[in-house]
Design a protein around this motif. Sequence first.
Motif, PDB file in Angstrom:
ATOM      1  N   LEU A   1       3.977  15.562 -23.719  1.00  0.00           N
ATOM      2  CA  LEU A   1       3.164  14.352 -23.811  1.00  0.00           C
ATOM      3  C   LEU A   1       1.908  14.535 -22.965  1.00  0.00           C
ATOM      4  CD1 LEU A   1       5.979  11.655 -23.493  1.00  0.00           C
ATOM      5  CD2 LEU A   1       4.790  12.359 -25.578  1.00  0.00           C
ATOM      6  N   ASN A   2       0.776  14.102 -23.480  1.00  0.00           N
ATOM      7  CA  ASN A   2      -0.487  14.391 -22.804  1.00  0.00           C
ATOM      8  C   ASN A   2      -1.413  13.164 -22.820  1.00  0.00           C
ATOM      9  OD1 ASN A   2      -2.457  15.919 -21.486  1.00  0.00           O
ATOM     10  ND2 ASN A   2      -3.364  16.614 -23.413  1.00  0.00           N
ATOM     11  N   PRO A   3      -1.110  12.139 -22.010  1.00  0.00           N
ATOM     12  CA  PRO A   3      -1.962  10.939 -21.966  1.00  0.00           C
ATOM     13  C   PRO A   3      -3.369  11.267 -21.461  1.00  0.00           C
ATOM     14  CG  PRO A   3       0.162  10.546 -20.907  1.00  0.00           C
ATOM     15  CD  PRO A   3       0.058  12.015 -21.122  1.00  0.00           C
TER      16      PRO A   3
ATOM     17  N   HIS B   1      -2.766   5.956 -25.131  1.00  0.00           N
ATOM     18  CA  HIS B   1      -3.040   7.330 -25.523  1.00  0.00           C
ATOM     19  C   HIS B   1      -2.013   8.276 -24.920  1.00  0.00           C
ATOM     20  CE1 HIS B   1      -5.053  11.297 -25.540  1.00  0.00           C
ATOM     21  NE2 HIS B   1      -5.605  10.850 -26.654  1.00  0.00           N
ATOM     22  N   GLY B   2      -1.574   9.226 -25.723  1.00  0.00           N
ATOM     23  CA  GLY B   2      -0.572  10.179 -25.288  1.00  0.00           C
ATOM     24  C   GLY B   2       0.672  10.136 -26.148  1.00  0.00           C
TER      25      GLY B   2
ATOM     26  N   MET C   1       5.634   4.553 -19.169  1.00  0.00           N
ATOM     27  CA  MET C   1       6.733   5.235 -19.850  1.00  0.00           C
ATOM     28  C   MET C   1       6.316   6.626 -20.325  1.00  0.00           C
ATOM     29  SD  MET C   1       9.372   3.422 -19.515  1.00  0.00           S
ATOM     30  CE  MET C   1       8.617   3.148 -17.908  1.00  0.00           C
ATOM     31  N   LEU C   2       5.075   6.783 -20.758  1.00  0.00           N
ATOM     32  CA  LEU C   2       4.607   8.099 -21.190  1.00  0.00           C
ATOM     33  C   LEU C   2       4.688   9.102 -20.033  1.00  0.00           C
ATOM     34  CD1 LEU C   2       1.525   7.145 -23.396  1.00  0.00           C
ATOM     35  CD2 LEU C   2       3.718   8.032 -24.184  1.00  0.00           C
ATOM     36  N   HIS C   3       4.280   8.676 -18.849  1.00  0.00           N
ATOM     37  CA  HIS C   3       4.336   9.572 -17.693  1.00  0.00           C
ATOM     38  C   HIS C   3       5.771   9.804 -17.244  1.00  0.00           C
ATOM     39  CE1 HIS C   3       0.065  10.197 -16.553  1.00  0.00           C
ATOM     40  NE2 HIS C   3      -0.098   9.137 -17.319  1.00  0.00           N
TER      41      HIS C   3
END
Length: 474
Positions: free
Chosen positions: A403-405, A164-165, A109-111
């Motif tokens: 956002l930066n995982p 993370h992110g 989901m972060l990506h």
Amino acid sequence: MPPSSPKSLRIAVLADSDTRWKWGALTADRIAPDPSMEAASRGGAQVGRTLDGFLLRGRATPTARQLDEVGVRADSLREVTAVEFLRAMAETSYDIVVLALVGGGVQAMLHGLARVWDGPGKGPGSEGRPASERRPGSERRPVVVTGYVGVVYEKLADGLLLRHGADLVLANSRQDAERFRAVYEGVGADASAVTEVALPFLGGAAYEGEHTPYTVVFAVQPSVPDNRRDRTYLLERLVRHARLHPEREVLLKLRSKPGEHTTHIEELPYQKLVQRLDPPANFRLVYGNMGQVLDHTDLLVTISSTAALESLHRRIPTVVLTDLGVREVLGNHHFVGSGCLASWDQLDAGHRPVPDEEWVARQGVVAGGSSRTESGEGTYAHAFDAARERITKLLASPELPPLNPYYTPVTAPGYLPGILARHHLGPDGTPLPGAPAADKDPGPVRQIVRRAARGAYRHGVQRVAPVIRRMGEL
């Protein structure tokens, strides 16, 4: 004319099981800034909150019964695929998004969200698109929050790096916060997102003495232990305790009914195992909200369930069993130093555990005693202050960074694509061709096929898989 029109603080929660829905929705309520304070920070008038729930379609999607048992309400609630959720995030503006998912789901989901909010080709691993070039309405993305539903006793590094992110990675205790930061800093990742809070579902009246009848509750876990021998042993000991103490009520607290799934898969339901044991009249099975069960509990027994922390928070005598050993695979190693470790033999003889106050305090539980402020208010009431303050500042920012995982196609080229593909996303967060993302609710045929597929999956997990495993042991 006022600086801005009154509007509701909008929160979206995406969850993949009943327990994670409970955690996500309750967390959203506890971390959401006070609407009037948040409005003042923006120079506008903001009133009320709106909570939209999204249930990720999969093996553990909660049933209506499970949702009713959880007892958490939302202004809207619907079942979605990952791609359908991303589409909803592109079409509707939210202030806060809570990802209450397993680690892989959070990472996907972060990506996916990074691509939705920053544009094609501008996701993690790139510098992002300038605000002036973004599509209308996307000048400030929502604040993204994630965390864990309970005790973190396995896959610490794996689960953390997959989370993370997010803007906030919530740690349920001081001990977890320290461990989380150590992992992130150890791999060179930004640890500033780690925010100490507490489990959002703690509460209820403090234990004030024995009930009539004295009630012993064994809180089961779907995946621990994971074999018939150990589960049968625990049931036999529970039934034996009921026979040794006929004046007591002995309850087997179950998480789900056969055919349902919760956060973890349950291949050997206790309901089926207990049918062979002929338990006495003072032994019975119970479902329902854990908090309501604890209202009448005098002794809570478990292997390593988060229910132990709920019980300790209310000062209910709590035992974490050692009969099967103190082992990482069971998760009871997390309770080393708690003062709660004991065996059924000790319980049969009348043992009452005394928790270690220092250990308990590090777990973010116990509302009362030495943990009270000068005003007499339990410290638990302030456990979410730091998260609220941080979110308030982020909401007041005119723009949030992309956002930066930690995981990107550059840092994890052999790991990340598989995680994203499981949610029908490509390496850049783009939906893959043929991804299930209908523009309308599924028709009758699709609903029937979906129910049949779930039934086949659950039959395979609960019936076929154990048989294959036993054959392999021959």
